[in-house]
Design a protein around this motif. Structure first.
Motif, mmCIF file in Angstrom:
data_model
loop_
_atom_site.group_PDB
_atom_site.id
_atom_site.type_symbol
_atom_site.label_atom_id
_atom_site.label_comp_id
_atom_site.label_asym_id
_atom_site.label_seq_id
_atom_site.Cartn_x
_atom_site.Cartn_y
_atom_site.Cartn_z
ATOM 1 N N UNK A 155 0.837 -1.205 0.000
ATOM 2 C CA UNK A 155 0.000 0.000 0.000
ATOM 3 C C UNK A 155 0.873 1.257 0.000
ATOM 4 N N UNK A 156 1.983 1.232 0.726
ATOM 5 C CA UNK A 156 2.894 2.371 0.740
ATOM 6 C C UNK A 156 3.534 2.582 -0.629
ATOM 7 N N UNK A 157 3.888 1.501 -1.288
ATOM 8 C CA UNK A 157 4.457 1.603 -2.634
ATOM 9 C C UNK A 157 3.420 2.131 -3.625
ATOM 10 N N UNK A 158 2.183 1.670 -3.508
ATOM 11 C CA UNK A 158 1.116 2.158 -4.380
ATOM 12 C C UNK A 158 0.836 3.636 -4.117
ATOM 13 N N UNK A 159 0.885 4.031 -2.866
ATOM 14 C CA UNK A 159 0.702 5.434 -2.523
ATOM 15 C C UNK A 159 1.823 6.284 -3.101
ATOM 16 N N UNK A 160 3.024 5.756 -3.091
ATOM 17 C CA UNK A 160 4.169 6.441 -3.674
ATOM 18 C C UNK A 160 3.979 6.638 -5.177
ATOM 19 N N UNK A 161 3.563 5.610 -5.863
ATOM 20 C CA UNK A 161 3.341 5.702 -7.312
ATOM 21 C C UNK A 161 2.204 6.676 -7.627
ATOM 22 N N UNK B 150 10.388 9.132 -6.800
ATOM 23 C CA UNK B 150 10.425 7.765 -7.328
ATOM 24 C C UNK B 150 11.671 7.032 -6.854
ATOM 25 N N UNK B 151 12.815 7.698 -6.884
ATOM 26 C CA UNK B 151 14.052 7.051 -6.429
ATOM 27 C C UNK B 151 14.005 6.756 -4.934
ATOM 28 N N UNK B 152 13.546 7.706 -4.149
ATOM 29 C CA UNK B 152 13.461 7.480 -2.705
ATOM 30 C C UNK B 152 12.418 6.423 -2.360
ATOM 31 N N UNK B 153 11.327 6.405 -3.088
ATOM 32 C CA UNK B 153 10.295 5.394 -2.845
ATOM 33 C C UNK B 153 10.773 3.997 -3.167
ATOM 34 N N UNK B 154 11.550 3.857 -4.239
ATOM 35 C CA UNK B 154 12.084 2.542 -4.583
ATOM 36 C C UNK B 154 13.022 2.042 -3.499
ATOM 37 N N UNK B 155 13.918 2.901 -3.050
ATOM 38 C CA UNK B 155 14.860 2.506 -1.996
ATOM 39 C C UNK B 155 14.104 2.177 -0.712
ATOM 40 N N UNK B 156 13.102 2.959 -0.379
ATOM 41 C CA UNK B 156 12.314 2.691 0.824
ATOM 42 C C UNK B 156 11.578 1.367 0.759
#
Length: 89
Positions: free
Chosen positions: A36-42, A68-74
């Motif tokens: 859900x956090x990844x979907x929220x990031x996208x 996008x870069x920070x979300x991927x690493x997170x």
């Protein structure tokens, strides 16, 4: 006409963000919350890009790239923590 389509798209992505936030808060397991956090990031990236298109400026595209870069690493770090219970090997 394109501005109306962008505004409608922003509303649709906003609803998707609310649903992702609901899953983030209510998710029964940790992987559900990470997803859900990844979907929220996208969705946040999509909102920024559409807002940049609406205002016709490039700064929002750069902000979306950084998020996008920070979300991927997170996402990778959280997933690794859930699997191994340790971030650093």
């Amino acid at each position: 006409m394109i501005n109306v389509a962008i505004i409608v798209g922003m509303h649709v992505v906003g609803v998707a963000m609310l649903l992702s936030l609901w899953r983030l808060l209510r998710g029964p397991t940790a992987p559900d919350r990470i997803l859900a956090l990844d979907t929220l990031n996208i969705s946040a990236i999509a909102q920024l890009i559409m807002f940049g298109m609406l205002l016709d400026t490039e700064i929002y595209f750069e902000a979306a790239l950084i998020i996008a870069m920070l979300g991927f690493v997170g996402t990778v770090v959280l997933s690794k923590y859930v699997i191994r219970r340790d971030i650093v090997e």
